[in-house]
Scaffold this active site. Structure first.
Site, PDB file in Angstrom:
ATOM      1  N   CYS A   1       8.107  28.464 -19.474  1.00  0.00           N
ATOM      2  CA  CYS A   1       9.209  27.858 -18.716  1.00  0.00           C
ATOM      3  C   CYS A   1      10.272  28.899 -18.350  1.00  0.00           C
ATOM      4  O   CYS A   1       9.993  29.810 -17.609  1.00  0.00           O
ATOM      5  CB  CYS A   1       9.790  26.668 -19.469  1.00  0.00           C
ATOM      6  SG  CYS A   1      10.706  25.538 -18.386  1.00  0.00           S
TER       7      CYS A   1
ATOM      8  N   LYS B   1      15.974  17.752 -10.371  1.00  0.00           N
ATOM      9  CA  LYS B   1      15.273  18.307 -11.526  1.00  0.00           C
ATOM     10  C   LYS B   1      13.777  18.028 -11.426  1.00  0.00           C
ATOM     11  O   LYS B   1      13.358  16.917 -11.099  1.00  0.00           O
ATOM     12  CB  LYS B   1      15.825  17.695 -12.811  1.00  0.00           C
ATOM     13  CG  LYS B   1      15.223  18.288 -14.086  1.00  0.00           C
ATOM     14  CD  LYS B   1      15.876  17.694 -15.334  1.00  0.00           C
ATOM     15  CE  LYS B   1      15.301  18.351 -16.595  1.00  0.00           C
ATOM     16  NZ  LYS B   1      15.914  17.814 -17.831  1.00  0.00           N
TER      17      LYS B   1
ATOM     18  N   SER C   1      10.091  20.370 -17.035  1.00  0.00           N
ATOM     19  CA  SER C   1      11.460  19.913 -17.267  1.00  0.00           C
ATOM     20  C   SER C   1      12.397  21.073 -16.937  1.00  0.00           C
ATOM     21  O   SER C   1      12.744  21.875 -17.791  1.00  0.00           O
ATOM     22  CB  SER C   1      11.639  19.476 -18.725  1.00  0.00           C
ATOM     23  OG  SER C   1      12.957  19.051 -18.976  1.00  0.00           O
TER      24      SER C   1
ATOM     25  N   HIS D   1       5.570  22.998 -19.782  1.00  0.00           N
ATOM     26  CA  HIS D   1       5.629  22.876 -21.240  1.00  0.00           C
ATOM     27  C   HIS D   1       4.361  22.201 -21.767  1.00  0.00           C
ATOM     28  O   HIS D   1       4.405  21.047 -22.215  1.00  0.00           O
ATOM     29  CB  HIS D   1       6.849  22.058 -21.655  1.00  0.00           C
ATOM     30  CG  HIS D   1       8.139  22.786 -21.526  1.00  0.00           C
ATOM     31  ND1 HIS D   1       8.544  23.756 -22.423  1.00  0.00           N
ATOM     32  CD2 HIS D   1       9.127  22.685 -20.604  1.00  0.00           C
ATOM     33  CE1 HIS D   1       9.735  24.219 -22.057  1.00  0.00           C
ATOM     34  NE2 HIS D   1      10.106  23.595 -20.966  1.00  0.00           N
TER      35      HIS D   1
ATOM     36  N   GLU E   1       3.035  22.515 -24.474  1.00  0.00           N
ATOM     37  CA  GLU E   1       3.169  22.265 -25.917  1.00  0.00           C
ATOM     38  C   GLU E   1       3.983  21.008 -26.231  1.00  0.00           C
ATOM     39  O   GLU E   1       4.047  20.580 -27.395  1.00  0.00           O
ATOM     40  CB  GLU E   1       3.825  23.470 -26.602  1.00  0.00           C
ATOM     41  CG  GLU E   1       5.330  23.604 -26.408  1.00  0.00           C
ATOM     42  CD  GLU E   1       5.745  24.121 -25.039  1.00  0.00           C
ATOM     43  OE1 GLU E   1       6.953  24.147 -24.767  1.00  0.00           O
ATOM     44  OE2 GLU E   1       4.858  24.513 -24.253  1.00  0.00           O
TER      45      GLU E   1
END
Length: 306
Positions: A142, A163, A192, A235, A237
């Site tokens: 990220c 966003k 995100s 992301h 994870e």
């Protein structure tokens, strides 16, 4: 895969309750094998949550992985206790003479600031330079990926109108590359972030190969030809509830935030979110450990003898 951690790391008990094999230091000392040494520079504010997510993601191969958590010295964490950092983290000055098979640079909540205005930017660039000679492969996540692309290739980020928040479809490119071995043609992954990086600029960089991208979210995964630097814009994870936590946190602060897309069943925030990215996320980390860390690192590399 047994993950080797400090005996009293809080995440250890949670991982064991999930039937993930976690080996403490005492048992690891009695095994006559060389573990894969991974250092994680954790720049996320809620460090314990990130520890747990990344350890889960690294737990899916038969390799033994010895994990070291690092924190920057030029920034004081406000969301993680000093006692936790003192007990379970090292600083760059503690490890700069060591060698690691793999290195992970996490995201950070500073994406809307110019890179040079981040208080630990100078320290981070020193660390990224150090990885060239002391690490076999570095995985950037990220904001860590945006920082790596900017510092290494001059590719800057830009502000998004809205966003990029939710779970997005991506299409695999360059399928024969080992990092995406086992991927379906299309897969989902969480994003995100308030900033993006130009797909055109990444594709124009001769040092980089794009391995997955999205019509909505742009490039998700790219890497150097030798695998020494890998950049993940999202992301993989993240846990099932991470986006939910972020969404409801921002709502409670009165911030303008839209629901994460493709996340809640029927787009209803009161329903349990669907976990739609775990298999590909695990495959990504497993492929990285196997093909770009384990397979590429000389046996004596982490001793400095190679």
């Amino acid at each position: 895969m047994p993950i080797r951690t400090q005996n009293d790391l809080p995440a250890k008990a949670i991982l064991e309750s999930e039937n993930i094999f976690v080996m403490d230091e005492n048992r690891a000392m009695h095994q006559d094998i060389r573990p894969i040494r991974i250092a994680i520079l954790n720049l996320m504010p809620l460090k314990e949550a990130t520890e747990l997510q990344l350890l889960r993601s690294l737990s899916n191969t038969p390799l033994q992985v010895d994990v070291t958590f690092l924190t920057v010295e030029s920034h004081e964490s406000k969301n993680t206790s000093k006692s936790h950092l003192n007990a379970f983290y090292e600083s760059f000055s503690d490890v700069k003479d060591k060698f690691y098979d793999g290195f992970i640079i996490t995201g950070a909540p500073v994406e809307q600031m110019p890179f040079e205005e981040v208080d630990y930017w100078s320290e981070l660039t020193e660390i990224m330079d150090w990885t060239k000679t002391h690490v076999t492969s570095t995985l950037h996540l990220c904001w860590g990926a945006q920082a790596g692309l900017y510092y290494r290739y001059g590719i800057d980020k830009y502000d998004l109108e809205h966003k990029m928040f939710g779970v997005f479809w991506h299409k695999v490119q360059n399928r024969k590359t080992p990092l995406v071995r086992g991927f379906d043609d299309m897969f989902m992954a969480p994003h995100s972030r308030h900033t993006g990086v130009s797909t055109e600029l990444i594709e124009a960089c001769q040092d980089l190969t794009v391995l997955a991208k999205s019509d909505e979210a742009g490039v998700f995964l790219c890497m150097t030809e030798d695998g020494s630097n890998i950049f993940v814009m999202g992301h993989p994870e993240y846990d099932r509830m991470t986006l939910d936590t972020e969404y409801k946190r921002d709502l409670s602060k009165g911030l303008k935030i839209e629901k994460p897309v493709n996340y809640y069943p029927n787009d209803d925030e009161n329903e349990k979110p669907l976990l739609q990215w775990r298999a590909h996320g695990n495959t990504l980390y497993t492929n990285w450990l196997n093909y770009y860390v384990y397979q590429n690192t000389p046996y004596d590399f982490t001793t400095g003898k190679n």
